[in-house]
Write a protein that holds these residues in place. Structure first.
Motif, PDB file in Angstrom:
ATOM      1  N   SER B  28       0.683  -1.232   0.056  1.00 34.01           N
ATOM      2  CA  SER B  28      -0.088   0.100  -0.212  1.00 34.01           C
ATOM      3  C   SER B  28       0.934   1.163   0.041  1.00 34.01           C
ATOM      4  O   SER B  28       0.276   2.283  -0.116  1.00 34.01           O
ATOM      5  N   ASN B  67      -6.967   1.324  -9.946  1.00 30.61           N
ATOM      6  CA  ASN B  67      -7.882   1.254  -9.120  1.00 30.61           C
ATOM      7  C   ASN B  67      -7.303   0.821  -7.816  1.00 30.61           C
ATOM      8  O   ASN B  67      -7.158  -0.234  -7.343  1.00 30.61           O
ATOM      9  N   LYS B  68      -7.150   2.244  -7.005  1.00 32.03           N
ATOM     10  CA  LYS B  68      -6.373   1.836  -5.748  1.00 32.03           C
ATOM     11  C   LYS B  68      -7.148   0.882  -4.682  1.00 32.03           C
ATOM     12  O   LYS B  68      -6.350   0.154  -3.861  1.00 32.03           O
ATOM     13  N   SER B  69      -8.391   0.895  -4.412  1.00 34.30           N
ATOM     14  CA  SER B  69      -9.048   0.099  -3.564  1.00 34.30           C
ATOM     15  C   SER B  69      -8.741  -1.356  -3.719  1.00 34.30           C
ATOM     16  O   SER B  69      -8.864  -2.018  -2.778  1.00 34.30           O
TER      17      SER B  69
END
Lengths: 114, 113
Positions: B28, B67-69
């Motif tokens: 992350s 798409n970070k999530s």
């Protein structure tokens, strides 16, 4: 040429021998990186130079591997007592500043240890 | 532990169609992502990149979506051309160590005439 130059393009050596791989970065680039790409893998970070000093050598696999950049330009990756597992393509890259995201790669040196 | 994963070793598409190459990451801390193209016996060449503050970046026939999530990015090539045939590497860097790139294993794209 204007790009990153690596010599030799190919190197075959016997197990246990010492090898040196050379990298000529783009003129004026202060940052230089070495990566290793083993068969079927992506490039893996080995070492990063800013000028003459190694700012991060955490990727060197063991103490048989050493790299220098004495005048802040050309760099040499040195491997002692080579092993068959050292066989890989060794890639060099350089950038103006220490941004790996703006690095240009050389064509690599394919090292084969027999 | 692969922090950048390209789960498709190869992809074959017809000339003129869309090529979609996928990449997943686990770290992350990664905040900048790049795609490189590599021909045999050559070094990787930069293709396109995207910062984590964006979700799309377009450059000609190439578009990268982030798409970070889902910790997922993809490269779209439209229309695909035979000259696009190469190995494509996804790479990532973290702001605390932006000199270092972490690469996936690559996807071999073949565009058939």
């Amino acid at each position: 040429g204007a790009g990153v130059s690596q010599t030799p393009s190919n190197k075959v050596t016997e197990k246990g021998k010492y090898v040196e791989l050379r990298c000529d970065p783009i003129s004026g680039h202060t940052a230089l990186y070495w990566y290793r790409q083993s068969l079927g893998q992506g490039p893996e970070f080995l070492i990063y130079f800013q000028g003459t000093g190694a700012a991060d050598d955490s990727g060197l696999p063991n103490d048989r591997f050493f790299a220098v950049r004495p005048e802040g330009s050309v760099s040499t990756l040195k491997i002692q007592r080579t092993e068959r597992g050292d066989s890989a393509v060794y890639l060099c890259a350089s950038s103006l500043a220490g941004l790996g995201t703006e690095a240009f790669f050389g064509q690599g040196t394919r090292l084969t240890v027999v | 532990d692969q922090q950048v994963k390209q789960n498709s070793p190869s992809l074959s598409v017809q000339e003129g169609r869309i090529s979609i190459l996928n990449c997943d990451y686990t770290n992350s801390m990664f905040d900048y992502f790049l795609w490189y193209k590599k021909y045999p016996a050559e070094g990787p060449t930069f293709l396109i990149s995207i910062s984590s503050i964006k979700d799309k970046n377009e450059d000609g026939r190439f578009t990268v979506f982030l798409n970070k999530s889902a910790k997922h990015l993809s490269l779209h090539i439209v229309p695909s051309q035979p000259g696009d045939s190469a190995v494509y590497f996804c790479a990532a860097s973290a702001s605390g160590s932006n000199y270092k790139l972490t690469f996936g294993k690559g996807t071999l794209l073949t565009v058939n005439p």
